[in-house]
Design a protein around this motif. Structure first.
Motif, PDB file in Angstrom:
ATOM      1  N   HIS A 177      -2.836  -3.801  -2.433  1.00 25.19           N
ATOM      2  CA  HIS A 177      -2.957  -2.383  -2.775  1.00 25.19           C
ATOM      3  C   HIS A 177      -2.103  -1.541  -1.835  1.00 25.19           C
ATOM      4  CE1 HIS A 177      -5.109   1.601  -2.752  1.00 25.19           C
ATOM      5  NE2 HIS A 177      -5.061   1.386  -4.060  1.00 25.19           N
ATOM      6  N   ARG A 178      -2.180  -1.839  -0.539  1.00 26.61           N
ATOM      7  CA  ARG A 178      -1.400  -1.100   0.463  1.00 26.61           C
ATOM      8  C   ARG A 178       0.102  -1.330   0.250  1.00 26.61           C
ATOM      9  NH1 ARG A 178       0.853  -1.539   5.622  1.00 26.61           N
ATOM     10  NH2 ARG A 178       0.450   0.291   6.968  1.00 26.61           N
ATOM     11  N   ARG A 179       0.490  -2.577  -0.015  1.00 30.38           N
ATOM     12  CA  ARG A 179       1.905  -2.897  -0.207  1.00 30.38           C
ATOM     13  C   ARG A 179       2.470  -2.129  -1.398  1.00 30.38           C
ATOM     14  NH1 ARG A 179       5.423  -5.604  -3.091  1.00 30.38           N
ATOM     15  NH2 ARG A 179       3.864  -6.182  -4.636  1.00 30.38           N
ATOM     16  N   ARG A 180       1.711  -2.049  -2.478  1.00 28.13           N
ATOM     17  CA  ARG A 180       2.202  -1.352  -3.669  1.00 28.13           C
ATOM     18  C   ARG A 180       2.278   0.158  -3.438  1.00 28.13           C
ATOM     19  NH1 ARG A 180      -0.787  -4.689  -8.657  1.00 28.13           N
ATOM     20  NH2 ARG A 180      -0.016  -6.750  -8.008  1.00 28.13           N
ATOM     21  N   LEU A 181       1.349   0.702  -2.660  1.00 28.10           N
ATOM     22  CA  LEU A 181       1.421   2.132  -2.339  1.00 28.10           C
ATOM     23  C   LEU A 181       2.659   2.433  -1.499  1.00 28.10           C
ATOM     24  CD1 LEU A 181      -2.291   3.084  -1.527  1.00 28.10           C
ATOM     25  CD2 LEU A 181      -1.031   3.416  -3.664  1.00 28.10           C
ATOM     26  N   ILE A 182       2.944   1.568  -0.532  1.00 26.76           N
ATOM     27  CA  ILE A 182       4.134   1.758   0.309  1.00 26.76           C
ATOM     28  C   ILE A 182       5.400   1.638  -0.543  1.00 26.76           C
ATOM     29  CG2 ILE A 182       5.500   0.717   2.174  1.00 26.76           C
ATOM     30  CD1 ILE A 182       2.845   0.023   3.542  1.00 26.76           C
ATOM     31  N   GLN A 183       5.385   0.713  -1.488  1.00 28.96           N
ATOM     32  CA  GLN A 183       6.537   0.553  -2.393  1.00 28.96           C
ATOM     33  C   GLN A 183       6.762   1.825  -3.209  1.00 28.96           C
ATOM     34  OE1 GLN A 183       6.153  -2.125  -5.871  1.00 28.96           O
ATOM     35  NE2 GLN A 183       7.984  -3.167  -5.105  1.00 28.96           N
ATOM     36  N   VAL A 229      -9.826 -10.478 -13.476  1.00 24.86           N
ATOM     37  CA  VAL A 229      -8.462 -10.998 -13.581  1.00 24.86           C
ATOM     38  C   VAL A 229      -7.764 -10.910 -12.228  1.00 24.86           C
ATOM     39  CG1 VAL A 229      -6.208 -10.712 -14.691  1.00 24.86           C
ATOM     40  CG2 VAL A 229      -8.316 -10.266 -15.988  1.00 24.86           C
ATOM     41  N   PRO A 230      -7.430 -12.051 -11.598  1.00 26.99           N
ATOM     42  CA  PRO A 230      -6.651 -12.004 -10.354  1.00 26.99           C
ATOM     43  C   PRO A 230      -5.313 -11.314 -10.625  1.00 26.99           C
ATOM     44  CG  PRO A 230      -7.509 -14.215 -10.763  1.00 26.99           C
ATOM     45  CD  PRO A 230      -7.718 -13.434 -12.013  1.00 26.99           C
ATOM     46  N   ALA A 231      -5.028 -10.223  -9.907  1.00 26.86           N
ATOM     47  CA  ALA A 231      -3.892  -9.379 -10.292  1.00 26.86           C
ATOM     48  C   ALA A 231      -2.841  -9.213  -9.205  1.00 26.86           C
ATOM     49  CB  ALA A 231      -4.405  -8.005 -10.731  1.00 26.86           C
ATOM     50  N   ASN A 232      -2.918  -9.998  -8.129  1.00 27.08           N
ATOM     51  CA  ASN A 232      -1.876  -9.907  -7.105  1.00 27.08           C
ATOM     52  C   ASN A 232      -0.533 -10.403  -7.620  1.00 27.08           C
ATOM     53  OD1 ASN A 232      -3.635  -8.843  -5.249  1.00 27.08           O
ATOM     54  ND2 ASN A 232      -3.368 -10.445  -3.719  1.00 27.08           N
ATOM     55  N   HIS A 233      -0.571 -11.359  -8.561  1.00 27.72           N
ATOM     56  CA  HIS A 233       0.650 -11.943  -9.121  1.00 27.72           C
ATOM     57  C   HIS A 233       0.745 -11.555 -10.598  1.00 27.72           C
ATOM     58  CE1 HIS A 233       1.243 -14.327  -5.485  1.00 27.72           C
ATOM     59  NE2 HIS A 233      -0.031 -14.631  -5.541  1.00 27.72           N
ATOM     60  N   PRO A 234       1.622 -10.606 -10.949  1.00 24.72           N
ATOM     61  CA  PRO A 234       1.680 -10.108 -12.328  1.00 24.72           C
ATOM     62  C   PRO A 234       1.897 -11.200 -13.378  1.00 24.72           C
ATOM     63  CG  PRO A 234       2.891  -8.644 -10.869  1.00 24.72           C
ATOM     64  CD  PRO A 234       2.506  -9.843 -10.045  1.00 24.72           C
ATOM     65  N   TRP A 235       2.692 -12.215 -13.072  1.00 27.76           N
ATOM     66  CA  TRP A 235       2.974 -13.253 -14.061  1.00 27.76           C
ATOM     67  C   TRP A 235       1.709 -14.036 -14.420  1.00 27.76           C
ATOM     68  CZ3 TRP A 235       2.071 -18.295 -12.401  1.00 27.76           C
ATOM     69  CH2 TRP A 235       2.005 -18.486 -11.016  1.00 27.76           C
TER      70      TRP A 235
END
Length: 269
Positions: A177-183, A229-235
């Motif tokens: 969550h933090r990584r995506r916010l920084i992105q 749904v595990p969602a860290n990996h979009p694929w």
């Protein structure tokens, strides 16, 4: 073959989202899974076309998750290639209208007709989860139970009208969550996605997860199930959602109608 039932929360008892690792991929091969996803897309499209022609059942899909969990991205990738005549996507924002009526008013008007698929990104769960996320007090169990019962009754009504309700909770980790916010902070084209609430969630992570746990636990049932749904990996996330949809539509087993033909070739001039 991965058992999809693994991603269902328990029907009875407490739910602990910590037991579901957002990084789960079950050591699947990414390349092979992407190929399988493409094949499932083709089969899903054919099943949808049968359902649209048959008009005996409909499908309501709810996507829940923290704002950076990938709801919009997943919806975009899961449903491409489907017939838009039988598909509607609704993203519900809080409005004056929504505060002037009961909390289910807007949503009942957007449930799918028989033969159609409707997707809710931000649903009638949103406001309840939001309140549970930002409070620093234990949840009001009586109020939560009342709201949950209204939802359960509403979803039972839909089920009685041959609408299958499936709910996806896109589960990401605090670090992701933090990584995506920084992105998003680093990309001017994504600044519009940011909201002060994102920071509140990151700071009060445990409260946010507890809020999701409470509402999922009180509204999960066999007739209108939740999937974690595990969602860290979009694929992997998208493959799992497509697999669940494919299984659901296959079980509905839609067939093209076999009406009596109104005329024959010989009747044509």
């Amino acid at each position: 073959m991965l058992d999809i039932a693994y991603f269902n929360p328990p029907v009875q008892g407490d739910l602990d989202l910590k037991a579901y690792d957002p990084n789960y991929t079950f050591n699947a091969d990414k390349t092979l899974l992407k190929k399988e996803t493409e094949q499932l897309h083709h089969e899903l499209s054919a099943l949808q076309q049968c359902m649209l022609a048959e008009k005996k059942a409909s499908l309501l899909l709810l996507f829940q998750g923290l704002d950076s969990a990938g709801k919009a991205h997943s919806i975009k990738h899961v449903f491409y290639g489907l017939n838009p005549q039988g598909l509607a996507v609704h993203d519900f924002q809080s409005t004056v209208l929504s505060r002037a009526h009961d909390f289910l008013y807007r949503f009942h008007q957007r449930v799918p007709a028989l033969g159609h698929i409707a997707v809710f990104s931000r649903s009638y769960y949103d406001d309840i989860i939001h309140e549970l996320e930002i409070t620093t007090q234990p949840p009001d169990n009586l109020q939560l139970l009342k709201q949950s019962q209204h939802i359960n009754n509403f979803e039972q009504l839909l089920s009685d009208n041959h609408t299958l309700v499936i709910k996806f909770y896109l589960h990401i980790s605090k670090q992701e969550h933090r990584r995506r916010l920084i992105q998003r902070l680093g990309d001017p084209e994504k600044h519009w996605m940011l909201d002060q609430h994102d920071q509140v969630i990151q700071k009060n992570w445990n409260l946010s997860i507890q809020g999701c746990q409470h509402i999922i636990m009180h509204t999960h049932c066999l007739a209108s199930p939740w999937y974690i749904v595990p969602a860290n990996h979009p694929w992997f996330r998208d493959w799992l959602i497509i697999s669940i949809l494919h299984q659901a539509l296959s079980q509905l087993a839609p067939q093209y109608p076999r009406p009596t033909l109104p005329f024959t070739e010989d009747d044509l001039p």
